[in-house]
Design an enzyme around this catalytic site. Sequence first.
Site, PDB file in Angstrom:
ATOM      1  N   SER A  20       0.821  -1.219   0.000  1.00 41.06           N
ATOM      2  CA  SER A  20       0.000   0.000   0.000  1.00 41.06           C
ATOM      3  C   SER A  20       0.851   1.264   0.000  1.00 41.06           C
ATOM      4  O   SER A  20       0.324   2.373   0.031  1.00 41.06           O
ATOM      5  CB  SER A  20      -0.933   0.014   1.217  1.00 41.06           C
ATOM      6  OG  SER A  20      -0.194  -0.128   2.410  1.00 41.06           O
ATOM      7  N   ASN A 107      -2.154  -2.227  13.389  1.00 39.68           N
ATOM      8  CA  ASN A 107      -3.609  -1.991  13.365  1.00 39.68           C
ATOM      9  C   ASN A 107      -3.990  -0.717  14.114  1.00 39.68           C
ATOM     10  O   ASN A 107      -4.788   0.085  13.616  1.00 39.68           O
ATOM     11  CB  ASN A 107      -4.353  -3.202  13.939  1.00 39.68           C
ATOM     12  CG  ASN A 107      -4.131  -4.458  13.105  1.00 39.68           C
ATOM     13  OD1 ASN A 107      -3.585  -4.384  12.007  1.00 39.68           O
ATOM     14  ND2 ASN A 107      -4.531  -5.599  13.615  1.00 39.68           N
ATOM     15  N   THR A 152     -38.908  28.533 -10.029  1.00 40.25           N
ATOM     16  CA  THR A 152     -39.281  27.197  -9.570  1.00 40.25           C
ATOM     17  C   THR A 152     -39.547  26.442 -10.874  1.00 40.25           C
ATOM     18  O   THR A 152     -40.009  27.034 -11.854  1.00 40.25           O
ATOM     19  CB  THR A 152     -40.547  27.197  -8.682  1.00 40.25           C
ATOM     20  OG1 THR A 152     -41.629  27.744  -9.438  1.00 40.25           O
ATOM     21  CG2 THR A 152     -40.354  28.043  -7.417  1.00 40.25           C
ATOM     22  N   HIS A 153     -39.226  25.164 -10.872  1.00 34.45           N
ATOM     23  CA  HIS A 153     -39.332  24.342 -12.095  1.00 34.45           C
ATOM     24  C   HIS A 153     -38.520  24.959 -13.241  1.00 34.45           C
ATOM     25  O   HIS A 153     -38.830  24.729 -14.411  1.00 34.45           O
ATOM     26  CB  HIS A 153     -40.799  24.182 -12.542  1.00 34.45           C
ATOM     27  CG  HIS A 153     -41.732  23.849 -11.419  1.00 34.45           C
ATOM     28  ND1 HIS A 153     -42.029  22.560 -11.052  1.00 34.45           N
ATOM     29  CD2 HIS A 153     -42.420  24.647 -10.555  1.00 34.45           C
ATOM     30  CE1 HIS A 153     -42.868  22.569 -10.021  1.00 34.45           C
ATOM     31  NE2 HIS A 153     -43.107  23.834  -9.687  1.00 34.45           N
ATOM     32  N   SER A 274     -12.424  26.159 -27.602  1.00 34.43           N
ATOM     33  CA  SER A 274     -12.635  24.926 -28.354  1.00 34.43           C
ATOM     34  C   SER A 274     -11.525  24.813 -29.390  1.00 34.43           C
ATOM     35  O   SER A 274     -11.058  25.818 -29.925  1.00 34.43           O
ATOM     36  CB  SER A 274     -13.992  24.979 -29.058  1.00 34.43           C
ATOM     37  OG  SER A 274     -13.994  24.127 -30.179  1.00 34.43           O
ATOM     38  N   LYS A 280     -15.768  29.907 -29.092  1.00 35.85           N
ATOM     39  CA  LYS A 280     -16.260  29.287 -27.859  1.00 35.85           C
ATOM     40  C   LYS A 280     -15.554  29.777 -26.609  1.00 35.85           C
ATOM     41  O   LYS A 280     -14.362  30.062 -26.595  1.00 35.85           O
ATOM     42  CB  LYS A 280     -16.103  27.767 -27.937  1.00 35.85           C
ATOM     43  CG  LYS A 280     -17.073  27.123 -28.896  1.00 35.85           C
ATOM     44  CD  LYS A 280     -18.457  27.020 -28.320  1.00 35.85           C
ATOM     45  CE  LYS A 280     -18.652  25.623 -27.754  1.00 35.85           C
ATOM     46  NZ  LYS A 280     -19.973  25.507 -27.147  1.00 35.85           N
ATOM     47  N   ASN A 282     -16.034  28.123 -22.915  1.00 34.77           N
ATOM     48  CA  ASN A 282     -16.768  27.063 -22.224  1.00 34.77           C
ATOM     49  C   ASN A 282     -16.540  27.085 -20.712  1.00 34.77           C
ATOM     50  O   ASN A 282     -15.432  27.365 -20.255  1.00 34.77           O
ATOM     51  CB  ASN A 282     -16.344  25.698 -22.775  1.00 34.77           C
ATOM     52  CG  ASN A 282     -16.771  25.498 -24.222  1.00 34.77           C
ATOM     53  OD1 ASN A 282     -17.808  26.012 -24.634  1.00 34.77           O
ATOM     54  ND2 ASN A 282     -15.970  24.780 -24.984  1.00 34.77           N
ATOM     55  N   GLU A 287     -18.258  22.684 -15.043  1.00 38.93           N
ATOM     56  CA  GLU A 287     -18.690  21.336 -15.450  1.00 38.93           C
ATOM     57  C   GLU A 287     -17.908  20.259 -14.702  1.00 38.93           C
ATOM     58  O   GLU A 287     -18.452  19.217 -14.335  1.00 38.93           O
ATOM     59  CB  GLU A 287     -18.515  21.162 -16.957  1.00 38.93           C
ATOM     60  CG  GLU A 287     -19.482  22.006 -17.770  1.00 38.93           C
ATOM     61  CD  GLU A 287     -19.130  21.984 -19.246  1.00 38.93           C
ATOM     62  OE1 GLU A 287     -19.890  21.394 -20.013  1.00 38.93           O
ATOM     63  OE2 GLU A 287     -18.095  22.556 -19.635  1.00 38.93           O
ATOM     64  N   TYR A 314      -9.691  -6.182  12.832  1.00 42.83           N
ATOM     65  CA  TYR A 314      -9.078  -5.709  11.597  1.00 42.83           C
ATOM     66  C   TYR A 314      -9.116  -6.778  10.497  1.00 42.83           C
ATOM     67  O   TYR A 314      -8.870  -7.955  10.754  1.00 42.83           O
ATOM     68  CB  TYR A 314      -7.618  -5.310  11.869  1.00 42.83           C
ATOM     69  CG  TYR A 314      -6.886  -4.840  10.623  1.00 42.83           C
ATOM     70  CD1 TYR A 314      -6.980  -3.513  10.206  1.00 42.83           C
ATOM     71  CD2 TYR A 314      -6.140  -5.724   9.845  1.00 42.83           C
ATOM     72  CE1 TYR A 314      -6.334  -3.079   9.062  1.00 42.83           C
ATOM     73  CE2 TYR A 314      -5.487  -5.295   8.693  1.00 42.83           C
ATOM     74  CZ  TYR A 314      -5.591  -3.977   8.311  1.00 42.83           C
ATOM     75  OH  TYR A 314      -4.955  -3.550   7.174  1.00 42.83           O
ATOM     76  N   GLN A 319      -7.373  -1.841   4.336  1.00 47.37           N
ATOM     77  CA  GLN A 319      -6.284  -1.087   3.704  1.00 47.37           C
ATOM     78  C   GLN A 319      -6.821  -0.257   2.532  1.00 47.37           C
ATOM     79  O   GLN A 319      -6.253   0.772   2.174  1.00 47.37           O
ATOM     80  CB  GLN A 319      -5.197  -2.058   3.236  1.00 47.37           C
ATOM     81  CG  GLN A 319      -4.013  -1.405   2.570  1.00 47.37           C
ATOM     82  CD  GLN A 319      -2.817  -2.354   2.526  1.00 47.37           C
ATOM     83  OE1 GLN A 319      -2.120  -2.515   3.500  1.00 47.37           O
ATOM     84  NE2 GLN A 319      -2.622  -3.008   1.390  1.00 47.37           N
ATOM     85  N   LYS A 322      -8.073   3.952   2.298  1.00 48.11           N
ATOM     86  CA  LYS A 322      -7.376   5.209   2.044  1.00 48.11           C
ATOM     87  C   LYS A 322      -7.571   5.804   0.645  1.00 48.11           C
ATOM     88  O   LYS A 322      -7.816   7.021   0.537  1.00 48.11           O
ATOM     89  CB  LYS A 322      -5.891   5.054   2.389  1.00 48.11           C
ATOM     90  CG  LYS A 322      -5.686   4.984   3.919  1.00 48.11           C
ATOM     91  CD  LYS A 322      -4.315   4.581   4.317  1.00 48.11           C
ATOM     92  CE  LYS A 322      -4.093   3.179   4.809  1.00 48.11           C
ATOM     93  NZ  LYS A 322      -5.168   2.322   5.195  1.00 48.11           N
TER      94      LYS A 322
HETATM   95  N1  ARG Z   1      -1.181  -1.190   5.599  1.00 50.08           N
HETATM   96  C1  ARG Z   1      -2.166  -1.645   6.547  1.00 50.08           C
HETATM   97  C2  ARG Z   1      -3.482  -0.855   6.373  1.00 50.08           C
HETATM   98  O1  ARG Z   1      -3.460   0.152   5.792  1.00 50.08           O
HETATM   99  C3  ARG Z   1      -1.686  -1.459   7.941  1.00 50.08           C
HETATM  100  C4  ARG Z   1      -2.251  -2.414   8.924  1.00 50.08           C
HETATM  101  C5  ARG Z   1      -1.763  -3.787   8.631  1.00 50.08           C
HETATM  102  N2  ARG Z   1      -2.073  -4.691   9.655  1.00 50.08           N
HETATM  103  C6  ARG Z   1      -1.934  -5.975   9.490  1.00 50.08           C
HETATM  104  N3  ARG Z   1      -2.216  -6.736  10.445  1.00 50.08           N
HETATM  105  N4  ARG Z   1      -1.548  -6.487   8.370  1.00 50.08           N
HETATM  106  O2  ARG Z   1      -4.540  -1.264   6.823  1.00 50.08           O
END
Ligand code: ARG
Length: 453
Positions: A20, A107, A152-153, A274, A280, A282, A287, A314, A319, A322
Amino acid sequence: MWGGRFGAGPSAVMRDINASIGFDKRLWQQDLAGSKAHAAMLGRQGIVATADIEAILAGLEQIEAEYAAGGLVEDAALEDIHMHVETRLAELIGPAAGRLHTARSRNDQVATDFRLWVRDAVDAIDAGLGAFEAALLARAEEHADSVMPGFTHLQVAQPVTLGHHLLAYVEMTRRDRSRFADARARMNECPLGSAALAGTSFPLDRASVASALGFDRPTANSLDSVSDRDFALEFLSCVVMTGLHLSRLAEEIIIWASQMFGFVKLPDAFSTGSSIMPQKRNPDAAELVRGHSGRLLGCLTALNVTMKGLPLAYSKDMQDDKPPVFEAYDLLALSIAAMTGMVETLSFDTARMRAAAAQGYSTATDLADWLVRVADVPFREAHHITGRAVKAAETAGCLLADLPLETLVAIDARIDKRVYEVLSVEASVASRTSLGGTAPANVRARIAALRGA
Ligand code: ARG
């Protein structure tokens, strides 16, 4: 880091699906802050020797300087930001680095890092929304008297002031900011010290770690601490609502900028051309704000679906919490900045807005109200009489205010020339002085109240 019970290393695919670092490197500052607070507490509690804690803290300082200078070297084999920091610490200070993870798990570490990150994100968004609000207030003040059609509408309904219309978005923004503040207060508890899921046998001082990291208190249940992602979901919910409000204003700007409306002109700085049509101009930024709001909902949905079936505590699925949060933050921060820039620089064609406000018999309600107030006609009957006046104006191809008095008197003998005082759009908006109404005086009073609050 965890190879003791394994004979062979992970396959390349295992390594890649597990890693990650590509996204959680964004947590590096929070990870270092959490590690420093944890290490200092381990020293204070006599859990790790002072000399080792000093080495750990010095090493973490050095890593902070390295990362700040762009020196984080990504290695998928080291999985995540937590392993990157710990591995670098071991390179810098040797075996003492191994004592940092005492009474801690990734964790509770990631739960803490992520809360700190989301808390910072809330603060940054609040600052952005503050600037957006200031821009809306400034334009509302400038246009407290400017008359535009209220719809309205999407049909012309009654005249309103442009200041009042813009202030509607300030009210939404105020609610958005209060929702973020509310979520921030709830998320501001520290999970660190919950360890993997069950707590720990070491004599921690969790309260001191919580306060060192700016949390109000430690979390109360170790299982909840490592498995809760409510704070991220609440953050995303606030983001979605804010994005929805920005999207509605973006949609209005797009409509107002079309040739048929011609209410606003976007400045060069917020328009695009454009590649084929030289004429144009825009409204791409508006948007994209409208488009991004859909992606924000996608982010909230993604995390809801990730979390909904997970047993305590957990699971690695978490993971995946994020990327949607990072994406949503980036999209919203950019959307707020773009909307602020557009609001600051839009030029309003007030003559065109006023002329449009007079169309569509927009002061018909004023005529009906006049009949009630001056001639003591019951509202239902006044509504009917006014309908006939609208029909007469339609037939004559003129505005209500331009109907000759004889025509009006022929429709109802109780009408006299004073009625013309209420048929102009200016008179109409000036009369709307009820609490929360569109009158210029109300707009000015609300701006003063909002600035004072
Ligand atoms: N990279 C993990 C996460 O974002 C960290 C926690 C990992 N914990 C584990 N027991 N493997 O969740």
